[in-house]
Design a protein around this motif. Sequence first.
Motif, PDB file in Angstrom:
ATOM      1  N   MET A 191       0.846  -1.191   0.000  1.00 27.33           N
ATOM      2  CA  MET A 191       0.000   0.000   0.000  1.00 27.33           C
ATOM      3  C   MET A 191       0.889   1.252   0.000  1.00 27.33           C
ATOM      4  N   ASN A 192       0.620   2.151  -0.960  1.00 24.37           N
ATOM      5  CA  ASN A 192       1.448   3.342  -1.086  1.00 24.37           C
ATOM      6  C   ASN A 192       1.117   4.358   0.000  1.00 24.37           C
ATOM      7  N   ALA A 193       2.149   4.939   0.565  1.00 19.80           N
ATOM      8  CA  ALA A 193       1.950   5.959   1.579  1.00 19.80           C
ATOM      9  C   ALA A 193       1.521   7.270   0.927  1.00 19.80           C
ATOM     10  N   VAL A 194       0.647   8.006   1.607  1.00 16.54           N
ATOM     11  CA  VAL A 194       0.213   9.308   1.116  1.00 16.54           C
ATOM     12  C   VAL A 194       1.207  10.351   1.595  1.00 16.54           C
ATOM     13  N   ILE A 195       1.800  11.048   0.647  1.00 17.94           N
ATOM     14  CA  ILE A 195       2.793  12.060   0.982  1.00 17.94           C
ATOM     15  C   ILE A 195       2.093  13.403   1.158  1.00 17.94           C
ATOM     16  N   PRO A 196       2.155  13.995   2.335  1.00 16.68           N
ATOM     17  CA  PRO A 196       1.481  15.276   2.561  1.00 16.68           C
ATOM     18  C   PRO A 196       1.985  16.338   1.590  1.00 16.68           C
ATOM     19  N   ARG A 197       1.069  17.171   1.149  1.00 15.58           N
ATOM     20  CA  ARG A 197       1.433  18.266   0.270  1.00 15.58           C
ATOM     21  C   ARG A 197       2.235  19.291   1.049  1.00 15.58           C
ATOM     22  N   LYS A 198       3.414  19.625   0.522  1.00 13.20           N
ATOM     23  CA  LYS A 198       4.288  20.571   1.195  1.00 13.20           C
ATOM     24  C   LYS A 198       3.781  21.994   0.958  1.00 13.20           C
ATOM     25  N   ARG A 199       3.584  22.744   2.021  1.00 12.97           N
ATOM     26  CA  ARG A 199       3.108  24.115   1.910  1.00 12.97           C
ATOM     27  C   ARG A 199       4.269  25.032   1.548  1.00 12.97           C
ATOM     28  N   THR A 200       4.071  25.805   0.525  1.00 14.48           N
ATOM     29  CA  THR A 200       5.090  26.756   0.093  1.00 14.48           C
ATOM     30  C   THR A 200       4.963  28.039   0.896  1.00 14.48           C
ATOM     31  N   ARG A 201       6.080  28.500   1.435  1.00 12.75           N
ATOM     32  CA  ARG A 201       6.049  29.726   2.220  1.00 12.75           C
ATOM     33  C   ARG A 201       6.164  30.920   1.280  1.00 12.75           C
ATOM     34  N   LEU A 202       5.146  31.740   1.285  1.00  9.93           N
ATOM     35  CA  LEU A 202       5.114  32.919   0.429  1.00  9.93           C
ATOM     36  C   LEU A 202       5.004  34.174   1.283  1.00  9.93           C
ATOM     37  N   SER A 203       5.366  35.293   0.684  1.00 13.82           N
ATOM     38  CA  SER A 203       5.153  36.563   1.355  1.00 13.82           C
ATOM     39  C   SER A 203       3.653  36.808   1.465  1.00 13.82           C
ATOM     40  N   PRO A 204       3.217  37.624   2.419  1.00 17.60           N
ATOM     41  CA  PRO A 204       1.784  37.903   2.544  1.00 17.60           C
ATOM     42  C   PRO A 204       1.156  38.407   1.240  1.00 17.60           C
ATOM     43  N   GLU A 205       1.845  39.282   0.531  1.00 21.30           N
ATOM     44  CA  GLU A 205       1.295  39.815  -0.715  1.00 21.30           C
ATOM     45  C   GLU A 205       1.189  38.727  -1.783  1.00 21.30           C
ATOM     46  N   ALA A 206       2.225  37.889  -1.879  1.00 22.68           N
ATOM     47  CA  ALA A 206       2.191  36.808  -2.862  1.00 22.68           C
ATOM     48  C   ALA A 206       1.095  35.804  -2.528  1.00 22.68           C
ATOM     49  N   ARG A 207       0.910  35.505  -1.250  1.00 16.76           N
ATOM     50  CA  ARG A 207      -0.143  34.569  -0.852  1.00 16.76           C
ATOM     51  C   ARG A 207      -1.521  35.149  -1.166  1.00 16.76           C
ATOM     52  N   ARG A 208      -1.682  36.432  -0.901  1.00 14.86           N
ATOM     53  CA  ARG A 208      -2.950  37.095  -1.189  1.00 14.86           C
ATOM     54  C   ARG A 208      -3.267  37.015  -2.683  1.00 14.86           C
ATOM     55  N   GLU A 209      -2.260  37.285  -3.513  1.00 20.73           N
ATOM     56  CA  GLU A 209      -2.462  37.219  -4.953  1.00 20.73           C
ATOM     57  C   GLU A 209      -2.742  35.784  -5.410  1.00 20.73           C
ATOM     58  N   GLN A 210      -2.122  34.817  -4.768  1.00 19.69           N
ATOM     59  CA  GLN A 210      -2.361  33.420  -5.102  1.00 19.69           C
ATOM     60  C   GLN A 210      -3.816  33.040  -4.840  1.00 19.69           C
ATOM     61  N   ILE A 211      -4.348  33.498  -3.726  1.00 24.16           N
ATOM     62  CA  ILE A 211      -5.751  33.213  -3.404  1.00 24.16           C
ATOM     63  C   ILE A 211      -6.677  33.857  -4.429  1.00 24.16           C
ATOM     64  N   LEU A 212      -6.399  35.106  -4.799  1.00 28.48           N
ATOM     65  CA  LEU A 212      -7.216  35.790  -5.795  1.00 28.48           C
ATOM     66  C   LEU A 212      -7.108  35.112  -7.162  1.00 28.48           C
ATOM     67  N   ASP A 213      -5.909  34.680  -7.518  1.00 26.72           N
ATOM     68  CA  ASP A 213      -5.730  33.980  -8.797  1.00 26.72           C
ATOM     69  C   ASP A 213      -6.560  32.705  -8.836  1.00 26.72           C
ATOM     70  N   GLU A 214      -6.562  31.969  -7.731  1.00 28.93           N
ATOM     71  CA  GLU A 214      -7.338  30.733  -7.689  1.00 28.93           C
ATOM     72  C   GLU A 214      -8.827  31.032  -7.736  1.00 28.93           C
ATOM     73  N   ALA A 215      -9.268  32.085  -7.066  1.00 32.00           N
ATOM     74  CA  ALA A 215     -10.676  32.476  -7.134  1.00 32.00           C
ATOM     75  C   ALA A 215     -11.064  32.845  -8.555  1.00 32.00           C
ATOM     76  N   SER A 216     -10.189  33.544  -9.245  1.00 31.52           N
ATOM     77  CA  SER A 216     -10.434  33.901 -10.643  1.00 31.52           C
ATOM     78  C   SER A 216     -10.577  32.659 -11.504  1.00 31.52           C
ATOM     79  N   ARG A 217      -9.692  31.701 -11.308  1.00 34.74           N
ATOM     80  CA  ARG A 217      -9.755  30.463 -12.088  1.00 34.74           C
ATOM     81  C   ARG A 217     -11.056  29.721 -11.841  1.00 34.74           C
TER      82      ARG A 217
END
Length: 211
Positions: free
Chosen positions: A1-27
């Motif tokens: 049985m294959n182990a599930v590898i947790p998704r590694k969270r990328t550390r971004l600046s607050p502004e970059a993270r904010r833009e990432q959330i907006l980009d995903e909402a747009s998509r």
Amino acid sequence: MNAVIPRKRTRLSPEARREQILDEASRLVLDEGLHAVSMERLARDVGISKGLVYNYFPTRDALLAELLRREQTELRDRGMAEALAAGSFADMIRQTTRLYLEQTRDRGALIAALLSDPSVARLMEDDNRADRERTFRYCVQATRREYDLPLPLAIAAVDMLMAITGRAGRQVAESQMDVGPATEICLELILGALGGLSRDREIKAPAIGDW
């Protein structure tokens, strides 16, 4: 049985993270519709906690309003840059009209979806009113400089002629016309109308209030 590898969270600046959330909402809006956007879905898709999404945007409505604000701010800033760089009045009309029509073609579906939400539209009322007022005043002032029209006539003319660009945007959004031909038609109609008004001084416009 294959182990599930947790998704590694990328550390971004607050502004970059904010833009990432907006980009995903747009998509999500473009791919699945406005109903697909939720704080839980955004957190899952971006790979962060729901609490972190709420740190940036206190409500779903606030997030969607900020997404709309980002789209409109980009168009306004690019439009002003084009206007200031234009070598002539005709160039200013051509470049700003083309920019608007390209934005309508490429992002119109997103903007229309966001504006269809009454809560988002209500949150953006003041911003939209201020943007329209700035754009309108700039166009009136540029028109008066170019054609030496009386202020009431310039106001009336710009108000009517802006509707031409809006209608062209709808035709482009509905794939009835390409950006290039639509831009040139708008240009000819606007310049022709203003040139005619500058030659016919008998046309009267209603009195105006404070300007």
